[in-house]
Design a protein around this motif. Structure first.
Motif, short mmCIF file in Angstrom:
data_model
loop_
_atom_site.label_atom_id
_atom_site.label_comp_id
_atom_site.label_asym_id
_atom_site.label_seq_id
_atom_site.Cartn_x
_atom_site.Cartn_y
_atom_site.Cartn_z
N HIS A 120 0.83 -1.21 0.00
CA HIS A 120 0.00 0.00 0.00
C HIS A 120 0.86 1.27 0.00
CE1 HIS A 120 -3.80 1.83 0.35
NE2 HIS A 120 -3.86 2.00 1.66
N GLY A 121 0.70 2.10 -1.00
CA GLY A 121 1.40 3.40 -1.05
C GLY A 121 2.78 3.37 -1.66
N ARG A 122 3.30 2.18 -1.94
CA ARG A 122 4.71 2.11 -2.34
C ARG A 122 4.93 2.07 -3.85
NH1 ARG A 122 4.19 3.72 2.02
NH2 ARG A 122 4.41 2.50 3.90
N ALA A 123 3.88 2.21 -4.62
CA ALA A 123 4.01 2.02 -6.08
C ALA A 123 5.06 2.94 -6.71
CB ALA A 123 2.65 2.19 -6.76
N PRO A 124 5.11 4.25 -6.37
CA PRO A 124 6.13 5.08 -7.04
C PRO A 124 7.55 4.68 -6.66
CG PRO A 124 4.44 6.45 -6.02
CD PRO A 124 4.23 5.06 -5.51
N ALA A 125 7.73 4.18 -5.42
CA ALA A 125 9.07 3.76 -5.00
C ALA A 125 9.47 2.49 -5.77
CB ALA A 125 9.09 3.50 -3.51
N SER A 126 8.53 1.55 -5.88
CA SER A 126 8.83 0.33 -6.62
C SER A 126 9.03 0.65 -8.10
CB SER A 126 7.70 -0.68 -6.47
OG SER A 126 7.50 -0.98 -5.12
N ALA A 127 8.18 1.53 -8.61
CA ALA A 127 8.29 1.91 -10.02
C ALA A 127 9.65 2.56 -10.29
CB ALA A 127 7.16 2.87 -10.41
N THR A 128 10.14 3.32 -9.32
CA THR A 128 11.47 3.94 -9.47
C THR A 128 12.53 2.87 -9.67
OG1 THR A 128 10.86 5.81 -8.06
CG2 THR A 128 13.21 5.33 -8.26
N GLY A 129 12.49 1.86 -8.78
CA GLY A 129 13.49 0.80 -8.88
C GLY A 129 13.39 0.06 -10.20
N ILE A 130 12.16 -0.20 -10.61
CA ILE A 130 11.97 -0.96 -11.86
C ILE A 130 12.49 -0.15 -13.05
CG2 ILE A 130 10.22 -1.91 -13.41
CD1 ILE A 130 8.53 -2.41 -10.81
N LYS A 131 12.11 1.13 -13.09
CA LYS A 131 12.51 1.96 -14.22
C LYS A 131 14.03 2.13 -14.26
CE LYS A 131 11.79 4.72 -17.71
NZ LYS A 131 10.95 4.48 -18.89
N ARG A 132 14.63 2.31 -13.09
CA ARG A 132 16.07 2.52 -13.09
C ARG A 132 16.82 1.25 -13.49
NH1 ARG A 132 18.18 6.70 -8.58
NH2 ARG A 132 16.69 8.37 -8.97
N SER A 133 16.26 0.10 -13.12
CA SER A 133 16.97 -1.12 -13.49
C SER A 133 16.62 -1.58 -14.90
CB SER A 133 16.69 -2.25 -12.49
OG SER A 133 15.31 -2.45 -12.40
N CYS A 134 15.49 -1.12 -15.42
CA CYS A 134 15.11 -1.45 -16.81
C CYS A 134 14.76 -0.15 -17.51
CB CYS A 134 13.90 -2.37 -16.84
SG CYS A 134 14.03 -3.82 -15.82
N PRO A 135 15.75 0.69 -17.83
CA PRO A 135 15.45 2.03 -18.35
C PRO A 135 14.66 2.01 -19.65
CG PRO A 135 17.83 1.72 -18.01
CD PRO A 135 17.18 0.42 -17.70
N GLY A 136 14.74 0.92 -20.39
CA GLY A 136 14.03 0.87 -21.66
C GLY A 136 12.56 0.53 -21.52
N SER A 137 12.13 0.23 -20.32
CA SER A 137 10.72 -0.17 -20.14
C SER A 137 9.83 1.05 -19.91
CB SER A 137 10.60 -1.12 -18.96
OG SER A 137 11.11 -0.50 -17.81
N ILE A 138 8.54 0.81 -20.10
CA ILE A 138 7.52 1.83 -19.81
C ILE A 138 6.93 1.43 -18.46
CG2 ILE A 138 5.29 2.81 -20.53
CD1 ILE A 138 7.56 3.52 -22.44
N VAL A 139 7.12 2.26 -17.46
CA VAL A 139 6.68 1.87 -16.11
C VAL A 139 5.50 2.74 -15.67
CG1 VAL A 139 7.37 1.56 -13.71
CG2 VAL A 139 9.00 1.09 -15.54
N ILE A 140 4.42 2.04 -15.33
CA ILE A 140 3.20 2.73 -14.92
C ILE A 140 2.95 2.48 -13.44
CG2 ILE A 140 0.67 2.74 -15.16
CD1 ILE A 140 1.10 1.98 -18.11
N SER A 141 2.76 3.54 -12.69
CA SER A 141 2.35 3.41 -11.29
C SER A 141 0.87 3.80 -11.24
CB SER A 141 3.19 4.34 -10.42
OG SER A 141 2.73 4.32 -9.10
N TYR A 142 0.03 2.87 -10.84
CA TYR A 142 -1.42 3.10 -10.86
C TYR A 142 -1.89 3.13 -9.41
CZ TYR A 142 -6.34 2.31 -12.20
OH TYR A 142 -7.69 2.41 -12.39
N GLN A 143 -2.53 4.22 -8.97
CA GLN A 143 -2.87 4.33 -7.55
C GLN A 143 -4.20 5.02 -7.30
OE1 GLN A 143 1.28 6.18 -6.85
NE2 GLN A 143 0.73 5.23 -4.90
N GLY A 144 -4.85 4.63 -6.20
CA GLY A 144 -6.04 5.33 -5.73
C GLY A 144 -5.63 6.48 -4.82
N ASP A 145 -6.64 7.20 -4.31
CA ASP A 145 -6.30 8.38 -3.50
C ASP A 145 -5.86 8.02 -2.08
OD1 ASP A 145 -8.87 7.51 -3.13
OD2 ASP A 145 -9.82 9.45 -3.35
N GLY A 146 -6.39 6.91 -1.54
CA GLY A 146 -5.88 6.47 -0.25
C GLY A 146 -4.43 6.02 -0.40
N ASP A 147 -4.19 5.26 -1.44
CA ASP A 147 -2.85 4.72 -1.69
C ASP A 147 -1.83 5.82 -1.95
OD1 ASP A 147 -1.67 1.84 -2.48
OD2 ASP A 147 -0.81 3.34 -3.81
#
Ligand SMILES: Cc1ncc(C[n+]2csc(CCOP(=O)(O)OP(=O)(O)O)c2C)c(N)n1
Ligand code: SF4
Length: 526
Positions: A120-147
């Motif tokens: 819960h709430g960690r999507a942009p942090a995880s997306a950061t790691g994913i994008k930095r380790s796979c710079p060629g990928s398209i990384v989407i962080s999808y979240q609700g307002d609580g999240d």
């Protein structure tokens, strides 16, 4: 298209019967036979998708394959816009979708792309790691307002501020949907929720957060827009925003953020049409639709001086080549890798025994780790540590299933015995294995270490007696290394002498007693 959900009553009944039968036969105290389908608690572990999720969610086949979202929910519309954009832009094969906790927790069932579901709430942090380790990928962080705007406020603000080259789709329905309608940071003034039953009052709960405006105050983001899925015209605008954000990411421009005002008919207690109207009449005046930032083609300052990207394997130095070199240079005398758990009471030298083992491992050129765990009490509280000795790099210092358990007391013996791998060994500090203690397929050796230590002149060296027994029984490290470590660590000469004797006593005990059946399992496993 699969339709796995159609199960006849008879099928269901027979499935239930089969389950019941197997469950009765699952592991019990008296029947150690375990059906591989069930875990040690007797529950069946299922590693597959629930049958309510289909392979395809075609729209008009008599509305057969509906999503798990409530009728009229905005999530479904937003999913469709994202899926269409990915397909039209040809990005499907390089997209990694990070789904949140919230009603959209199952987003990975709807997007045939790479998927990661995060806390819960960690999507942009995880997306950061994913994008930095796979710079060629398209990384989407999808979240609700609580999240995004409550538990995850820090993550989104810092990801945006760093200018991570990801796209965030923020679905704002002004409420916590999944958990039954608690107030969200975006709940509007006067809006009722289960936790603001009289309506949100700024004097008590503060004002709603305007996330798009907040993100747009930061330097790094390149594109920030708020849209709404309230009517066809606005849905068309939302489609353009979704597409634009993904295009900008594709072009490597920077951080993109699209807030989408979205209906939640169920929690708002409205029918789908009224819920859409409510978005238009109540939400849009509070959260105006706007493009708050659109910097393309300008490159923001943070895009400069980007350090060269390395793959995760390179960064962690875990390429096959590195491993071979590492293993080749180690000078070791031990016979096999070992995962050891040492457990007992504080004051028994449990943690020290673990530290001595890893020091010995290091001296033998091994990879080692030591992970202690103890309560707040200085003495007498329970304490244990995990020790890994390995030729390979160690993935985690946490040991769920040790090869060897050194149990310094009966409590630890009973508490941790079930964790030991089949065929493993338990060294127990006691005169004999308790009569009612039985674990199948384990070798249990009782060593009267405390008594032996007493005779040598100090109860404190019971842990060193156990260390001697461990080295002799498992041959995981050389006794000579143990002596040199003790000589370096123990400063008092009289104590060092007792330690030397304790080490030898432990080794001799194994040689003389353990393998002639003097101590072992009640079933005679020796
Ligand atoms: C660490 C943690 N805290 C709280 C929860 C409970 N929880 C699950 S979803 C949720 C809020 C969901 O609301 P939102 O993010 O707005 O998504 P929606 O369901 O409305 O789409 C909460 C508080 C949790 N799962 N994990
Ligand atoms: S509770 Fe609200 S957000 Fe959740 S699925 Fe239903 S309508 Fe959508």
């Amino acid at each position: 298209m699969a339709n796995e959900s159609v199960i006849s009553e008879t099928d269901q009944k027979s499935k239930l019967e089969v389950k019941t039968e197997i469950k009765v036969g699952a592991k019990t105290e008296t029947n150690p036979e375990v059906d591989p389908k069930f875990n040690s608690d007797g529950y069946e572990e299922i590693h597959s998708r629930s049958s309510v999720f289909f392979d395809l969610f075609d729209r008009k086949r008599e509305l057969q394959n509906q999503t798990h979202y409530c009728p009229g929910c905005g999530h479904g519309v937003v999913h469709k816009l994202i899926a269409e954009a990915l397909q039209e832009l040809g990005l499907q094969d390089r997209t990694i979708f990070v789904s949140p906790v919230g009603c959209s927790v199952f987003a990975y069932y709807y997007f045939d792309v790479g998927n990661v579901q995060v806390a819960h709430g960690r999507a942009p942090a995880s997306a950061t790691g994913i994008k930095r380790s796979c710079p060629g990928s398209i990384v989407i962080s999808y979240q609700g307002d609580g999240d995004l705007a409550a538990i995850g406020t820090a993550e989104i603000v810092h990801a945006a501020n760093r200018g991570e080259k990801i796209t965030v789709f923020f679905v704002n329905n002004a409420i916590y949907g999944m958990t039954g309608g608690q107030m969200a940071p975006t709940t509007m003034v006067g809006q009722k929720s289960t936790t603001s039953p009289w309506g949100r009052r700024p004097s008590n709960e503060g004002f709603p957060l305007h996330m798009a405006e907040l993100i747009a105050t930061l330097e790094a983001p390149v594109y920030v827009e708020r849209v709404a899925v309230s009517d066809n015209k606005n849905i068309m605008k939302a489609r353009r925003a979704v597409r634009k954000a993904l295009e900008l990411q594709r072009d490597g421009v920077g951080f993109t953020f699209v807030e989408i005002l979205s209906p939640c008919p169920t929690i708002w207690n409205k029918d789908p049409v009224a819920a859409r109207q409510w978005v238009a009449e109540k939400m849009i005046p509070t959260f105006p639709l706007n493009v708050f930032r659109d910097r393309r083609p300008e490159a923001p300052a943070v895009q400069e001086n980007t350090p060269p990207q390395r793959s995760v394997a390179e960064a962690l130095d875990i390429t096959p080549k590195a491993r071979t070199t590492n293993a080749g240079t180690a000078k070791r005398t031990h016979h096999k890798d070992a995962k050891i758990k040492v457990a007992g009471f504080g004051g028994q030298g449990v943690l020290l025994l673990g530290q001595l083992l890893v020091e010995m491992g290091m001296r033998e050129g091994l990879e080692v780790s030591w992970l202690p765990s103890y309560g707040p009490e200085m003495r007498s509280g329970s304490a244990h540590c995990h020790v890994c000795l390995s030729k390979e790099r160690i993935g985690t210092p946490l040991i769920s299933h040790p090869d060897v358990l050194v149990a310094m007391n009966e409590y630890s013996l009973r508490k941790f015995a079930h964790e030991v791998v089949s065929g493993g060994t338990i060294l127990y500090n006691g005169e004999s294995v308790p009569a009612d203690f039985y674990v199948p397929e384990l070798q249990v050796i009782a060593i009267p270490a405390a008594e032996m230590a007493d005779k040598l002149g100090s109860t404190k060296v019971a842990n060193i007696v156990m260390m001697g027994a461990l080295l002799e029984e498992t041959e995981c490290l050389a006794p000579g290394t143990a002596l040199s470590v003790l000589e370096d660590k123990v400063k008092k000469l009289d104590l060092l002498e007792i330690d030397r004797k304790a080490l030898t006593a432990g080794r001799l005990f194994i040689d003389e007693h353990a393998h002639i059946g003097a101590v072992s399992q009640p079933d005679g496993f020796a």
